[in-house]
Design a protein around this motif. Sequence first.
Motif, mmCIF file in Angstrom:
data_model
loop_
_atom_site.group_PDB
_atom_site.id
_atom_site.type_symbol
_atom_site.label_atom_id
_atom_site.label_comp_id
_atom_site.label_asym_id
_atom_site.label_seq_id
_atom_site.Cartn_x
_atom_site.Cartn_y
_atom_site.Cartn_z
ATOM 1 N N ILE A 110 0.550 -1.311 0.259
ATOM 2 C CA ILE A 110 0.006 0.206 -0.064
ATOM 3 C C ILE A 110 0.852 1.342 0.347
ATOM 4 N N LEU B 167 4.891 8.195 -0.259
ATOM 5 C CA LEU B 167 6.497 7.403 -0.731
ATOM 6 C C LEU B 167 7.034 8.469 0.334
ATOM 7 N N THR B 168 6.936 8.853 0.624
ATOM 8 C CA THR B 168 7.974 10.284 1.741
ATOM 9 C C THR B 168 8.193 9.375 3.127
ATOM 10 N N GLY B 169 8.020 8.120 3.034
ATOM 11 C CA GLY B 169 8.317 7.125 5.214
ATOM 12 C C GLY B 169 9.661 7.117 4.531
ATOM 13 N N LEU C 4 -2.738 5.466 -3.150
ATOM 14 C CA LEU C 4 -4.040 6.276 -3.580
ATOM 15 C C LEU C 4 -4.009 7.528 -3.877
ATOM 16 N N ALA D 157 -7.832 9.793 1.103
ATOM 17 C CA ALA D 157 -7.027 8.824 2.160
ATOM 18 C C ALA D 157 -5.687 9.979 1.169
ATOM 19 N N GLY E 6 7.739 18.649 7.222
ATOM 20 C CA GLY E 6 8.784 18.781 5.676
ATOM 21 C C GLY E 6 7.950 18.116 4.984
ATOM 22 N N ALA E 7 8.037 16.889 4.920
ATOM 23 C CA ALA E 7 7.507 16.135 3.378
ATOM 24 C C ALA E 7 6.054 16.693 3.091
ATOM 25 N N ALA F 273 -1.967 6.317 8.689
ATOM 26 C CA ALA F 273 -0.899 5.069 8.628
ATOM 27 C C ALA F 273 0.119 5.097 9.452
ATOM 28 N N THR F 274 0.751 6.057 9.635
ATOM 29 C CA THR F 274 2.277 6.024 10.536
ATOM 30 C C THR F 274 2.376 7.031 11.626
ATOM 31 N N ALA G 104 1.305 10.122 11.762
ATOM 32 C CA ALA G 104 2.752 11.281 11.773
ATOM 33 C C ALA G 104 2.596 11.740 12.871
ATOM 34 N N GLY H 104 -0.522 0.681 7.065
ATOM 35 C CA GLY H 104 -1.214 -0.985 6.132
ATOM 36 C C GLY H 104 -0.851 -2.405 6.582
ATOM 37 N N HIS I 253 12.142 17.116 18.198
ATOM 38 C CA HIS I 253 11.174 17.660 19.036
ATOM 39 C C HIS I 253 11.043 17.555 19.988
ATOM 40 N N GLU J 193 7.734 8.535 15.630
ATOM 41 C CA GLU J 193 6.897 9.121 14.958
ATOM 42 C C GLU J 193 7.104 8.317 13.374
ATOM 43 N N HIS J 194 7.770 7.775 12.966
ATOM 44 C CA HIS J 194 8.079 7.431 11.347
ATOM 45 C C HIS J 194 7.871 6.197 10.980
ATOM 46 N N ASN K 118 0.162 -5.686 3.179
ATOM 47 C CA ASN K 118 2.454 -4.916 3.310
ATOM 48 C C ASN K 118 2.326 -6.098 4.271
HETATM 49 C C1 LIG Z 1 11.884 15.303 4.195
HETATM 50 C C2 LIG Z 1 11.189 14.884 5.083
HETATM 51 C C3 LIG Z 1 10.719 15.472 6.600
HETATM 52 C C4 LIG Z 1 9.706 14.663 7.364
HETATM 53 N N1 LIG Z 1 9.041 14.700 8.506
HETATM 54 C C5 LIG Z 1 8.510 13.952 9.265
HETATM 55 C C6 LIG Z 1 8.237 14.827 10.506
HETATM 56 O O1 LIG Z 1 8.348 15.836 10.616
HETATM 57 N N2 LIG Z 1 6.960 13.995 11.025
HETATM 58 C C7 LIG Z 1 7.256 12.453 10.727
HETATM 59 O O2 LIG Z 1 5.825 11.671 11.511
HETATM 60 N N3 LIG Z 1 6.812 12.473 9.550
HETATM 61 C C8 LIG Z 1 8.015 12.947 8.753
HETATM 62 N N4 LIG Z 1 8.649 12.450 7.851
HETATM 63 C C9 LIG Z 1 8.130 11.188 7.087
HETATM 64 C C10 LIG Z 1 6.745 11.177 6.206
HETATM 65 O O3 LIG Z 1 6.515 11.840 5.462
HETATM 66 C C11 LIG Z 1 5.502 10.714 6.914
HETATM 67 O O4 LIG Z 1 6.287 9.418 7.508
HETATM 68 C C12 LIG Z 1 4.194 10.665 6.910
HETATM 69 O O5 LIG Z 1 3.624 10.548 7.604
HETATM 70 C C13 LIG Z 1 3.974 9.506 5.480
HETATM 71 O O6 LIG Z 1 3.386 10.038 4.191
HETATM 72 P P1 LIG Z 1 3.320 8.727 3.147
HETATM 73 O O7 LIG Z 1 1.733 8.976 2.421
HETATM 74 O O8 LIG Z 1 4.295 9.891 1.829
HETATM 75 O O9 LIG Z 1 2.699 7.692 3.345
HETATM 76 P P2 LIG Z 1 4.272 6.758 2.667
HETATM 77 O O10 LIG Z 1 5.762 6.656 2.682
HETATM 78 O O11 LIG Z 1 3.443 5.933 0.763
HETATM 79 O O12 LIG Z 1 3.222 5.286 3.119
HETATM 80 C C14 LIG Z 1 3.955 5.172 4.245
HETATM 81 C C15 LIG Z 1 3.813 3.637 5.066
HETATM 82 O O13 LIG Z 1 1.921 3.893 5.417
HETATM 83 C C16 LIG Z 1 1.135 3.036 4.810
HETATM 84 N N5 LIG Z 1 -0.278 3.398 3.887
HETATM 85 C C17 LIG Z 1 0.277 4.826 3.219
HETATM 86 N N6 LIG Z 1 -1.514 4.916 3.469
HETATM 87 C C18 LIG Z 1 -2.137 3.944 3.618
HETATM 88 C C19 LIG Z 1 -3.207 4.479 3.544
HETATM 89 N N7 LIG Z 1 -3.737 5.045 3.025
HETATM 90 N N8 LIG Z 1 -3.942 3.024 4.002
HETATM 91 C C20 LIG Z 1 -2.585 2.044 5.175
HETATM 92 N N9 LIG Z 1 -1.551 2.354 4.748
HETATM 93 C C21 LIG Z 1 -0.844 3.193 3.550
HETATM 94 C C22 LIG Z 1 2.451 2.335 3.997
HETATM 95 O O14 LIG Z 1 2.249 1.146 3.223
HETATM 96 C C23 LIG Z 1 3.853 2.691 4.585
HETATM 97 O O15 LIG Z 1 3.973 1.363 4.842
HETATM 98 C C24 LIG Z 1 9.508 13.587 6.826
HETATM 99 C C25 LIG Z 1 9.954 12.390 5.874
HETATM 100 C C26 LIG Z 1 10.751 13.794 5.167
HETATM 101 C C27 LIG Z 1 10.789 13.292 3.702
#
Ligand SMILES: Cc1cc2nc3c(=O)[nH]c(=O)nc-3n(C[C@H](O)[C@H](O)[C@H](O)COP(=O)(O)OP(=O)(O)OC[C@H]3O[C@@H](n4cnc5c(N)ncnc54)[C@H](O)[C@@H]3O)c2cc1C
Length: 449
Positions: free
Chosen positions: A58, A62-64, A80, A100, A123-124, A135-136, A138, A190, A367, A406-407, A443
Amino acid sequence: MRLESKLPEPEQGVDTRFLADWSGLTRGIPASLYRPRSVEEVSAILQHCNEQGRPVTIQGGLTGLAGGAVPADGDVAINLERMNAIEHIDELEGVMTVQAGATLLAVQEAAARAGWYFPIDLGARGSCQVGGNAATNAGGDRVVRYGTMRDSVLGVEAVLADGTVLSSLTRLVKNSAGLDLRFLFIGSEGTLGVITRLQLRLQPVPAPAVTAFAAAADTNALARLLRTLKRAPGVDLIAFEFMSGEFVRAGARLANQSCPLGDDYPWYVLIESAERRQDAGFSSLQQALEKTLEEGDILDCALSASLTDTEDFWRIRHSIPELMTELKPTVNFDCGLPWVEMEGFVDRVNAAMHERYPGATHLFFGHMGDNNIHLMSGPHRSEDMHDVEERVYAELRGRDGTISAEHGIGFIKKPYLGYTRNAAELAILRQLKAVFDPKNILNPGRVLD
Ligand SMILES: Cc1cc2nc3c(=O)[nH]c(=O)nc-3n(C[C@H](O)[C@H](O)[C@H](O)COP(=O)(O)OP(=O)(O)OC[C@H]3O[C@@H](n4cnc5c(N)ncnc54)[C@H](O)[C@@H]3O)c2cc1C
């Protein structure tokens, strides 16, 4: 509820942008990619995969940083990004119904247009999706005031492995009618279902922020400053982002900024307070900082005098992508610790890393109000990564800490989950997974084996 929908056609040829997230992990090429447009399509895809026993990856934005959204060879990937509608905003109460796949930035902007504020910020924001944020679970830059994503989600709609649509889309602040199912999906990465829709709690727009940059000798002094600011009359703390001197010097260089204070202090903190300035432009934050300066807990401080100053301060804090590029391959840590443990943790990890990996750079930041300390360490050879992780996580054990604040766990932190969760917790998590996803198609391999 089961929805009837035709299985959409998968896309031919998977673009490389769907193969990796920001962790740098790559695992292979999925056999097919779906970018569904509706919950009905998600349901049909999962029903099909469940019947065939096909592993599903899932994907959100893709910023995870834990590799959870990275597909393996032969997977079915579901991204999504096309389910990105802001469906409704209740402007009376401040509740948003959103698909979502909407980006965090789109949600923030839609809330602002409606005269409300969505407080999760990271930041992302331009790329990550609110489904991925849920899902994470955040966190980001405003948790000290508004909590994590868990505190901003009122209801969740998710599709289970067999295609069942579980709608727990309540929008009530309180609901004690049995277990609150939304919390099963927030932070589940996920592994229990695909989050398709969310009800988000919006907040009143905060007063314009007063922003400051301060320097301190150590993290104990920063903890005392944080306690002071939390109690200071008139200060409404919305950010307290601490950074080591090495982080600020490297971040400022890469962001083409000069450090707002002298650049040779051991620690810095970026502080924001949402408050209306008093007469003559004097702020409660300024008053509190001046007192702390006199008492010696901070060594110097600067207040932002303009929007440009504020943006420059944040540019240093948000120089993470540039730092990751310069130091790659990096190992990124997302530890959580009680404040009282931070100083010892930093000292021990710093000493261990410099002794074993003197050629690498080790940057601490995070933080503090949320107990969250990050370490970015690199460059490292792939054969050393495990040793780097072992050395850092060893310092967390028995100190009431977490390996992920948080990640999330994803693939990358899975070997260390037992450092943070006890055997009884792990057993319950496994049982829950078996109930929601008996064929282990969602997943697979993330969080737990
Ligand atoms: C520059 C930068 C700064 C960041 N700063 C922070 C920060 O300050 N705090 C923080 O918490 N994170 C931070 N992150 C990490 C990241 O942005 C977070 O984890 C964010 O919540 C991931 O969202 P995404 O949509 O990119 O998820 P993805 O990377 O696509 O997926 C993350 C996980 O969630 C699952 N998933 C995604 N979408 C769904 C869905 N709809 N249903 C079920 N499962 C799903 C995926 O399978 C995967 O396991 C940062 C990343 C970067 C690159």
